[in-house]
Design an enzyme around this catalytic site. Structure first.
Site, PDB file in Angstrom:
ATOM      1  N   HIS A  67      47.054  44.569  35.949  1.00  0.00           N
ATOM      2  CA  HIS A  67      45.727  44.595  35.320  1.00  0.00           C
ATOM      3  C   HIS A  67      45.295  46.042  35.045  1.00  0.00           C
ATOM      4  O   HIS A  67      44.723  46.351  33.993  1.00  0.00           O
ATOM      5  CB  HIS A  67      44.741  43.879  36.254  1.00  0.00           C
ATOM      6  N   GLU A  70      47.020  47.256  32.027  1.00  0.00           N
ATOM      7  CA  GLU A  70      46.383  46.678  30.835  1.00  0.00           C
ATOM      8  C   GLU A  70      45.203  47.560  30.389  1.00  0.00           C
ATOM      9  O   GLU A  70      45.074  47.914  29.221  1.00  0.00           O
ATOM     10  CB  GLU A  70      45.916  45.254  31.164  1.00  0.00           C
ATOM     11  N   HIS A  71      44.350  47.932  31.352  1.00  0.00           N
ATOM     12  CA  HIS A  71      43.220  48.808  31.013  1.00  0.00           C
ATOM     13  C   HIS A  71      43.706  50.125  30.421  1.00  0.00           C
ATOM     14  O   HIS A  71      43.169  50.616  29.433  1.00  0.00           O
ATOM     15  CB  HIS A  71      42.408  49.133  32.281  1.00  0.00           C
ATOM     16  N   GLU A 142      34.461  46.344  38.251  1.00  0.00           N
ATOM     17  CA  GLU A 142      34.915  45.003  37.842  1.00  0.00           C
ATOM     18  C   GLU A 142      35.188  44.154  39.097  1.00  0.00           C
ATOM     19  O   GLU A 142      34.807  42.985  39.169  1.00  0.00           O
ATOM     20  CB  GLU A 142      36.186  45.123  36.975  1.00  0.00           C
TER      21      GLU A 142
END
Lengths: 430, 425
Positions: A67, A70-71, A142
């Site tokens: 993840h 991905e960012h 997040e």
């Protein structure tokens, strides 16, 4: 380029596997304004233990790294890719799941330029220590946002109850602690392992010409050099058949309790047609048992044990699978008890009649038609199916072929008290 | 070519809107009814559609009704209650397969319309009273629906902001109503309200899909007939002088929720409404906007930070999730972005980029039937007839001066912060 026609649905799908191994699919959609494209790698939160190409020892990477990567792919030396897309009138996004990371855009103009941007930004990583550090604050927020979300905590709590060793029980974003260990070198190592075109799928759908789009993609890829890569070696620890925990109660700042009953799937290692049939059988089974037209739903709603948040779902990927049923309730223990009893009754055949099956099949077929109105659904689901060697467009024929015996078999295989587990969120003062 | 072709016809007591399109594999039927948001009726209105969708005369239980929906190839029926400016809008939606894509050629659209009419005008009732059991069940669910807002802190903090900001305005009412009203509602007074609503509300029927307009109109006319009415309009409240205030609540949360409310002093259909859209896009609407760049990308304070407009009430809401001790810094940065907007501190490129993305967003919305209905309904709520082509053209023509002018009209009203128990208040 291969052309596949689906007559009943009146759709055509174009496919080609490129020399570097990339699978490209194009589904023209007449009348739509937007083009939607996803570029997906078969790499998600569960792929945390693997052998990097050219190395002799496998590595374990921090939770949440897929993840994080991905960012970070969105940031380049000359700025942010979001900016690039919006200058070209597109909106871009990405998501990471247990088994996939997808990058996407949708736009109603400048489709070729946006497609070029999508492919290039995913294929040109740029990670620095400084930008990696900066991202830790953003992803930290997040993670904290999800910490306050009772539905997310409930969902993940249930998965953690089921799996003792399998990394599906790790939160996709990781923890503030785990991401603090991520470095740019680790990101490059994951990238080199999982972002080879032969591990990826590009899906484009919208008012496009398949020949032009395919030509553009081939041209783009032919300019980039990819070495043939050895097959990815993922490592997974042995997972027990039974659940890790039978029950977990989370106390949170809520007014209404929540309760989910989960069933850990028995040995979910199928793929292809076998998986499609088994998965659809379980979905039909859950609909028969808990759909709004079922006796069970009527009883639970009538008794005030459930409200309109009640839902049920089955998820399966290679190596893990689970069914879950539940929602908001004032009586979490009573609801759990009733749901478990209903499941055991179904294993003995309750509610599984030919008439109910025919009705549910119709419902599922209609739901599929509704779903294929959505370019997002088609692209994302098609990719998921393809990564499991299944074909999204087999859904209707396989649904039509299901017999009552198939559903009874599914009930018999899925439902087993040893693989039940319960997770609840209750108000702090209770 | 028009981006969408909507035909609107006056029917008996409602308007029929038909959009003919071949891009979907289903047909969509949406019934909307709108009335002013009032303290007196808000909870009854919130309950009514849920009671109506649970059963009808012909299908006198949820399982019977839902079984019939399954038979209609899983026709998808759902209801919704929403707030559009100072109005409370009830929506009943039914999406049904187009038999063209099924191996079974039985026509479905008419059956879908019949079922919609059955739910609206033929409820499971007796002697001017709904079924008691049904009403009691739905009262219980409504109570949980109201409570659920508290459990989702993102929704809760937005709700609290609106409550504080619009204290003496109907808009402060929650769309799902008030828990305290629920015990007073029964099968009789709800039925009375049902008749009142169908007698007075402004009502609209939308049909989207590969349909024959003439046929749809004659079926609708046969199934749905109501008395003529003049829609009740709410005069927009004149804003007094806005004085900035800060409200903080403490709760057991891990992340602070920052919600800031502004008065835009511009409504849908106003001359400078297009400039307001572009303004909002540059300021906070997108991932290229000033808020995203400065609060998230440059300062790593937040994962989400965005602004959105309430076009029929003239509000703009900023929302973000931050650490408790970053409150002052985040507010300062957000105010700086607003100051940059009023000072004209943004480039032509930012304007062009924003216009392109807004156009893209609108066109994408029209790729779903529900999106189409929502876009077209703006005209009903505002009592205007702006076509989508005019809308797009108006937005494209916006100049930098107009954006700065509209930015100057936007006033900060309330800063709301939901902070943790241990944090400084």
């Amino acid at each position: 380029m291969e052309k596949i026609i689906f007559e009943q649905l009146q759709e055509e799908l174009f496919y080609e596997k490129l020399d570097n191994g990339l699978d490209v699919y194009i589904l023209p959609k007449k009348g739509f304004n937007k083009t939607y494209a996803t570029f997906t790698t078969k790499y998600g939160s569960i792929d945390n233990h693997f052998l990097p190409p050219g190395k002799s020892e496998d590595v374990k990477v921090p939770d949440g790294i897929a993840h994080f990567l991905e960012h970070k792919l969105f940031e380049k030396e000359d700025g942010d890719v979001f900016q690039q897309f919006s200058k070209q009138g597109a909106s871009a996004n990405a998501f990471t799941s247990f088994t996939r990371t997808a990058y996407l855009f949708s736009s109603t103009s400048q489709v070729e330029r946006n497609l070029e941007t999508l492919i290039d930004f995913v294929q040109e990583p740029y990670f620095t220590e400084k930008t990696v550090e900066k991202e830790k604050g953003i992803i930290g927020q997040e993670i904290t946002m999800y910490d306050d979300n009772p539905d997310w905590r409930l969902y993940f709590g249930l998965i953690q109850n089921m799996y003792k060793n399998h990394p599906v029980s790790i939160d996709i974003a990781g923890t503030i602690e785990s991401i603090s260990h991520i470095t740019k070198d680790m990101l490059y190592e994951c990238y080199e392992t999982f972002y080879h075109p032969s591990n990826m799928l590009l899906f484009v759908t919208g008012p496009v010409s398949p020949e032009e789009i395919m030509g553009q993609i081939k041209e783009n890829q032919s300019k980039k050099e990819y070495k043939n890569k050895p097959e990815i070696q993922r490592k997974f620890d042995e997972e027990q058949a039974g659940v890790a925990e039978k029950k977990q109660v989370l106390k949170m700042n809520v007014q209404t309790s929540k309760c989910l009953v989960g069933i850990k799937a028995a040995n979910p290692t199928q793929s292809g047609k076998e998986m499609l049939k088994s998965e659809l059988s379980i979905n039909v089974l859950l609909d028969l048992l808990f759909g709004k037209s079922s006796e069970n739903y009527t009883e639970l709603y009538g008794a005030g044990l459930i409200d309109d948040t009640f839902s049920y779902d089955y998820s399966q990927e290679f190596g893990f699978g689970f069914a879950m049923v539940g929602g908001d309730t004032n009586e979490p223990d009573v609801l759990a008890g009733r749901l478990e009893a209903m499941l055991m009754e179904a294993k003995a055949g309750a509610g599984l009649t030919a008439e109910n099956l025919e009705r549910t099949k119709k419902k599922k077929i209609g739901a599929f038609l509704r779903a294929v109105n959505s370019p997002e659904y088609i692209a994302n689901q098609f990719t998921r199916y393809a990564f499991n060697d299944m074909d999204l467009f087999d859904v209707v024929p396989v649904l039509e072929s299901l017999t009552l015996d198939d559903i009874k078999n599914a009930a018999n295989t899925l439902i087993d008290e040893d693989r039940f587990t319960v997770c609840q969120v209750v108000p702090k003062d209770k | 070519m028009a981006v969408i072709s909507e035909s609107i016809k006056d029917m008996k007591g409602y308007k029929l809107h038909v959009v003919k399109t071949e891009k979907f594999k289903t047909n969509t039927i949406v019934w909307k009814m709108k009335a002013p948001l009032t303290r007196e009726n808000v909870t009854k209105r919130a309950l009514l559609p849920y009671v109506l969708q649970s059963s009808s005369k012909a299908y006198p239980s949820t399982s019977k009704l839902r079984s019939y929906l399954d038979e209609l190839y899983g026709a998808n029926l759902f209801v919704d209650v929403s707030k559009k400016g100072e109005y409370q809008v009830l929506s009943f939606s039914l999406e049904i397969a187009n038999e063209k894509f099924l191996s079974d050629p039985e026509p479905l659209l008419k059956k879908g319309m019949q079922l919609m009419a059955e739910i609206l005008v033929n409820p499971f009732s007796d002697n001017a009273s709904f079924d008691k059991d049904t009403v009691e069940k739905e009262k219980r669910t409504l109570k949980q629906r109201i409570q659920a807002v508290y459990d989702d802190k993102m929704r809760y903090s937005n709700f609290r902001l609106v409550q504080e900001m619009c204290k003496d305005e109907p808009y402060a009412l929650h769309v799902n109503g008030e828990i305290d009203d629920i015990p007073e509602i029964d099968e009789k007074n709800l039925y009375e309200y049902y008749q009142q609503a169908f007698g007075e509300d402004e009502m609209d029927l939308f049909i989207i899909g590969d349909v024959n307009e003439e046929e749809v109109r004659s079926v609708a006319d046969e199934l749905l007939q109501f008395s003529p009415r003049t829609p009740k309009l709410v005069e927009p409240l004149a804003n007094g002088k806005v004085e900035e205030k800060t409200v903080k609540d403490q709760e057991d949360v891990k992340q602070g929720k920052l919600n800031i409310g502004y008065r835009t002093n511009v409504l849908y259909g106003d001359q400078d409404y297009y400039a307001l859209q572009v303004f909002n896009g540059i300021f906070g609407g997108f991932s290229h906007s000033k808020l995203f760049i400065n609060v998230r990308e440059k300062n790593s304070l937040a994962y989400y930070v965005a602004s959105r407009l309430e076009s029929h009430k003239g509000l703009m809401m900023v929302m973000s999730g931050i650490e408790f001790n970053n409150f002052e810094l985040a507010v300062k940065i957000i105010k700086e972005q607003m100051a940059a907007m009023t000072a004209g501190d943004f480039t032509d490129q930012e304007i062009d980029q924003t216009k392109a993305v807004i156009e893209n967003q609108l066109l994408e919305t029209l790729d779903t039937a529900r999106g189409m209905v929502e876009v077209l309904y703006h005209n009903v709520v505002s009592d205007k007839t702006v076509s989508l082509d005019e809308w797009l053209q108006g937005m494209r023509n916006t100049t930098k001066e107009e954006i700065v002018q509209v930015a100057k009209k936007v006033e900060l009203d309330t800063v709301y912060f939901l902070t943790g128990l241990g944090a400084d208040k």
